[in-house]
Design a protein around this motif. Sequence first.
Motif, PDB file in Angstrom:
ATOM      1  N   LEU A 235       0.835  -1.193   0.000  1.00 25.99           N
ATOM      2  CA  LEU A 235       0.000   0.000   0.000  1.00 25.99           C
ATOM      3  C   LEU A 235       0.872   1.246   0.000  1.00 25.99           C
ATOM      4  CD1 LEU A 235      -2.732  -0.987   2.630  1.00 25.99           C
ATOM      5  CD2 LEU A 235      -2.853  -1.183   0.144  1.00 25.99           C
ATOM      6  N   ASN A 236       0.437   2.275  -0.754  1.00 20.88           N
ATOM      7  CA  ASN A 236       1.203   3.520  -0.745  1.00 20.88           C
ATOM      8  C   ASN A 236       0.937   4.292   0.536  1.00 20.88           C
ATOM      9  OD1 ASN A 236      -1.232   5.095  -1.097  1.00 20.88           O
ATOM     10  ND2 ASN A 236      -1.167   4.526  -3.278  1.00 20.88           N
ATOM     11  N   GLU A 237       1.684   5.374   0.748  1.00 21.16           N
ATOM     12  CA  GLU A 237       1.630   6.092   2.011  1.00 21.16           C
ATOM     13  C   GLU A 237       0.263   6.741   2.245  1.00 21.16           C
ATOM     14  OE1 GLU A 237       3.637   6.746   5.555  1.00 21.16           O
ATOM     15  OE2 GLU A 237       4.132   5.548   3.786  1.00 21.16           O
ATOM     16  N   VAL A 238      -0.383   7.200   1.164  1.00 21.22           N
ATOM     17  CA  VAL A 238      -1.708   7.811   1.303  1.00 21.22           C
ATOM     18  C   VAL A 238      -2.718   6.780   1.796  1.00 21.22           C
ATOM     19  CG1 VAL A 238      -3.595   8.945   0.075  1.00 21.22           C
ATOM     20  CG2 VAL A 238      -1.224   9.521  -0.467  1.00 21.22           C
ATOM     21  N   GLU A 239      -2.689   5.593   1.235  1.00 20.84           N
ATOM     22  CA  GLU A 239      -3.609   4.533   1.661  1.00 20.84           C
ATOM     23  C   GLU A 239      -3.323   4.089   3.092  1.00 20.84           C
ATOM     24  OE1 GLU A 239      -4.532   2.246  -2.564  1.00 20.84           O
ATOM     25  OE2 GLU A 239      -2.701   1.751  -1.451  1.00 20.84           O
ATOM     26  N   VAL A 240      -2.061   4.071   3.469  1.00 18.38           N
ATOM     27  CA  VAL A 240      -1.698   3.684   4.830  1.00 18.38           C
ATOM     28  C   VAL A 240      -2.235   4.704   5.833  1.00 18.38           C
ATOM     29  CG1 VAL A 240       0.234   3.402   6.430  1.00 18.38           C
ATOM     30  CG2 VAL A 240       0.330   2.359   4.163  1.00 18.38           C
ATOM     31  N   VAL A 241      -2.044   5.983   5.527  1.00 17.36           N
ATOM     32  CA  VAL A 241      -2.470   7.029   6.450  1.00 17.36           C
ATOM     33  C   VAL A 241      -3.992   7.123   6.523  1.00 17.36           C
ATOM     34  CG1 VAL A 241      -2.434   9.504   6.907  1.00 17.36           C
ATOM     35  CG2 VAL A 241      -0.351   8.353   6.165  1.00 17.36           C
ATOM     36  N   LEU A 242      -4.642   7.225   5.353  1.00 24.61           N
ATOM     37  CA  LEU A 242      -6.089   7.408   5.327  1.00 24.61           C
ATOM     38  C   LEU A 242      -6.848   6.154   5.735  1.00 24.61           C
ATOM     39  CD1 LEU A 242      -6.537   9.523   2.062  1.00 24.61           C
ATOM     40  CD2 LEU A 242      -6.407  10.324   4.430  1.00 24.61           C
ATOM     41  N   GLY A 243      -6.384   4.994   5.300  1.00 20.06           N
ATOM     42  CA  GLY A 243      -7.120   3.762   5.539  1.00 20.06           C
ATOM     43  C   GLY A 243      -6.833   3.096   6.863  1.00 20.06           C
ATOM     44  N   HIS A 244      -5.693   3.382   7.450  1.00 17.74           N
ATOM     45  CA  HIS A 244      -5.318   2.677   8.665  1.00 17.74           C
ATOM     46  C   HIS A 244      -4.996   3.618   9.834  1.00 17.74           C
ATOM     47  CE1 HIS A 244      -4.780  -0.340   5.503  1.00 17.74           C
ATOM     48  NE2 HIS A 244      -4.875  -1.261   6.443  1.00 17.74           N
TER      49      HIS A 244
END
Length: 328
Positions: A235-244
């Motif tokens: 997962l890219n950093e945006v998905e890591v931050v927003l999704g998790h």
Amino acid sequence: MDRSLVRYATKRIMQIPPLLLGISILTFLIFYLSPVNPTVAYLGLVTVQKMSPEDLDRVEEQLGLNQPAHVRYIGWLERIAHGDWGYSHIKKRPVLDVIMERFPATLLLTITGYSLSALLGMMLGVISSVRAGSRIDSILNGLNYIIYSTPTFLLALLAMLVFSVWLGWLPSSRMLSVNAPTSSWLLMQDRIHHLILPASVLAVGHMAVFYTYIRSSIIEAMQEDYIITARAKGLNEVEVVLGHAIRNSLLPFITQMGLSVPLLIGGSVVVESIFAWPGIGKLTYDAALRADYMLLMGITLFSSLLVILGNLLADMACALTDPRVRYD
């Protein structure tokens, strides 16, 4: 809905009456022990000095001030239980009618300021946490400390000076213009125009609290194992931050939103008084100046009920947001 959550909500609701009872006792004692004589506040010092002792006793009897403290308190509590919150001798109207007349203006101001402060605090907190240790993080932290340490009344006066006096962009007081338009659409525009400045001051004054909580929560979350696992999955950093990270950081943020309700109500007193906003905050200030104890006691009890309900809703939101939260 989870049965444990329903049981918890029911338990909390059942705790509201005894909690309000305790608050009512403290409220009554505070105003009962006040050094200001309600008779003097009601009639004026000059008038009281000119009155005979017999006339003064009659006035105190009419106001119920000649009774013992416990009798006055029980009578006040019984009237509240029947929907009679007392009579404001300054406004010449029932207390509950005066409060409910001013409540919509305060509700509009606080909800707007509350939403803006939470939104700005979350946005800036996310940016700062993602760029922790960078120049942007240092700048945001510095601004946050300045805002947090600046009194609300000073922010209000500076905002009024800059945007109303120097630039002339926004009105400096009131909820509507003196020559307010009659059209509903133009009337709404005029009200929004008057709302921008006090709501922004209220939001900026409390944004620092939300910023601090969301920043620290996300920085802590970014060190957890599930973040490492998410990155290992590609997962890219945006998905890591927003999704998790943000999702798992909402719990303390929502809790802080509930705890900030009394701060917003207290801050609205300052903001409404400075901007002459016709809400409960301005009403509290006016009642304190005139020593209208019955009105002040009603406002205190009403505000306490709002704080209790705000914290209850925050707890419910925590349980709905994070399925790991369970209540016995």
